[in-house]
Motif scaffolding. Structure first.
Motif, short mmCIF file in Angstrom:
data_model
loop_
_atom_site.label_atom_id
_atom_site.label_comp_id
_atom_site.label_asym_id
_atom_site.label_seq_id
_atom_site.Cartn_x
_atom_site.Cartn_y
_atom_site.Cartn_z
N ALA A 1 0.83 -1.21 0.00
CA ALA A 1 0.00 0.00 0.00
C ALA A 1 0.87 1.26 0.00
O ALA A 1 0.55 2.24 -0.68
N ALA A 2 1.97 1.24 0.73
CA ALA A 2 2.87 2.40 0.79
C ALA A 2 3.50 2.67 -0.57
O ALA A 2 3.63 3.83 -0.99
N LEU A 3 3.91 1.61 -1.28
CA LEU A 3 4.50 1.79 -2.61
C LEU A 3 3.47 2.32 -3.60
O LEU A 3 3.78 3.18 -4.44
N TRP B 210 1.31 9.53 -5.40
CA TRP B 210 1.78 10.85 -4.96
C TRP B 210 2.74 11.44 -5.98
O TRP B 210 2.76 12.66 -6.19
N ALA B 211 3.56 10.61 -6.62
CA ALA B 211 4.47 11.08 -7.66
C ALA B 211 3.68 11.67 -8.82
O ALA B 211 4.00 12.78 -9.32
N PHE C 252 -7.33 11.52 -2.40
CA PHE C 252 -8.29 10.46 -2.10
C PHE C 252 -7.61 9.09 -2.01
O PHE C 252 -7.64 8.43 -0.97
N LEU C 253 -6.95 8.66 -3.10
CA LEU C 253 -6.32 7.34 -3.11
C LEU C 253 -5.05 7.30 -2.26
O LEU C 253 -4.83 6.34 -1.51
N THR C 254 -4.21 8.34 -2.37
CA THR C 254 -2.94 8.32 -1.64
C THR C 254 -3.15 8.32 -0.14
O THR C 254 -2.50 7.57 0.60
N LEU C 255 -4.07 9.15 0.34
CA LEU C 255 -4.31 9.21 1.79
C LEU C 255 -4.93 7.92 2.29
O LEU C 255 -4.59 7.43 3.39
N TRP C 256 -5.82 7.33 1.52
CA TRP C 256 -6.42 6.04 1.88
C TRP C 256 -5.33 4.96 1.97
O TRP C 256 -5.23 4.23 2.95
N LEU C 257 -4.49 4.88 0.93
CA LEU C 257 -3.41 3.90 0.92
C LEU C 257 -2.39 4.16 2.03
O LEU C 257 -1.84 3.22 2.62
N GLN C 258 -2.15 5.45 2.32
CA GLN C 258 -1.23 5.79 3.41
C GLN C 258 -1.74 5.24 4.73
O GLN C 258 -0.98 4.69 5.54
N THR D 85 9.07 5.54 4.72
CA THR D 85 10.21 5.35 3.81
C THR D 85 9.73 4.96 2.42
O THR D 85 10.19 5.51 1.41
N LEU D 86 8.81 4.02 2.35
CA LEU D 86 8.31 3.56 1.06
C LEU D 86 7.48 4.63 0.37
O LEU D 86 7.55 4.79 -0.85
N ILE D 87 6.70 5.38 1.13
CA ILE D 87 5.92 6.47 0.54
C ILE D 87 6.86 7.55 -0.01
O ILE D 87 6.56 8.19 -1.03
#
Length: 295
Positions: free
Chosen positions: A6-8, A14-15, A233-239, A253-255
């Motif tokens: 999920a972090a990756l 995010w990129a 939406f997706l990045t914060l959920w996955l974070q 680190t992975l994020i």
């Protein structure tokens, strides 16, 4: 493993979002952009949350307060500082300053939560952080003055992100909270504080949001909406998924490997990377692998 994956994915989204958000840094101020993306993304979360199975909405006051505090620190302050840095010193330098967040998250996790990492994971944090810094530390093509304000905002963003993820990790795990619900609470806290700041301190900026939208062409509006969907939406959920299922230092680190994905986007556009950049990318992949082996 779920948290690391999920972090990756969060880093990838995010990129992509960082590239898209950079297109709008001159249309909106940092606070305006933060309020816009927060308001739209929280609306999407409110629509999505009832569709998820078996979501427990019964939160303790303590865990609710912790998530709200995390949102104020990480989103209201941290994201606003990130956008301010992005506007002043660009994507690469901002992401370079952001690379201090993973080791800081590890230190805070040990101090505040007593959450210890194995030596392999610490080695992964150090190698990956160094590799990300190597990728984004490109030589200057022109002799521009150092933007102290932009650097200051970048450092503030890193400290706030590290603090926010550690606090959020505790609430998600201790309260066994659905990641999307945790993301929504954090985001609503951030949006609320930003709105109050604009009402009290910069009311003209609040009114100016409509003018900023009026200047956007339909294609630009679609790109902004895409940036909000993937970048908030997706990045914060996955974070939040990453923070619930992985150590906060490992997740952060992975994020923070988003510059590696930005490099891949650049290659797709036909831009040739330097030897230093390629070396940093290989080193980052080696560092990331340490989180998935020796498990």
């Amino acid at each position: 493993m779920l948290g690391e994956v999920a972090a990756l994915l969060a880093a990838f989204f995010w990129a992509l979002a960082s590239i898209l958000y950079g297109r709008f840094s001159h249309h909106f101020s940092a606070l305006q952009l933060n309020l816009i993306k927060g308001a739209i993304a929280s609306s999407l979360m409110l629509i999505t949350l009832p569709l998820l199975p078996d979501v427990n909405f019964d939160l303790s006051k303590q865990h609710m307060f912790i998530l709200l505090l995390s949102g104020v620190i990480g989103i209201a302050i941290g994201d606003s500082a990130y956008f301010a840095s992005l506007k002043r010193i660009g994507v690469n330098k901002t992401l370079l300053l952001e690379s201090i967040a993973p080791p800081l998250s590890g230190i805070l996790a040990v101090v505040l939560l007593g959450s210890l990492l194995s030596w392999q994971s610490w080695l992964g944090v150090v190698i990956t952080t160094f590799a990300v810094a190597l990728v984004v530390m490109q030589p200057e093509t022109d002799k521009q003055a150092v933007n102290i304000t932009g650097i200051g905002f970048g450092l503030l963003a890193s400290v706030c992100q590290a603090s926010g993820v550690v606090i959020s990790h505790y609430a998600l795990v201790a309260g066994d909270i659905e990641p999307l619900l945790g993301a929504l609470i954090r985001l609503l806290a951030g949006v609320g504080v930003i709105f109050l700041m604009l009402v009290v301190l910069k009311r003209k900026e609040l009114v100016g949001i409509a003018n900023g939208f009026a200047k956007l062409a339909s294609r630009e509006f679609a790109l902004l909406l895409l940036a909000i969907i993937v970048g908030t939406f997706l990045t914060l959920w996955l974070q939040q998924v990453a923070l619930k299922h992985a150590n906060p230092a490992v997740a952060q680190t992975l994020i923070a490997t988003s510059p590696i994905f930005i490099l891949f986007f650049a290659i797709a556009k036909g831009q040739i990377p330097t030897i230093k950049t390629l070396s940093g990318t290989v080193l980052a992949i080696a560092g990331i692998s340490l989180f998935f082996i020796f498990r």
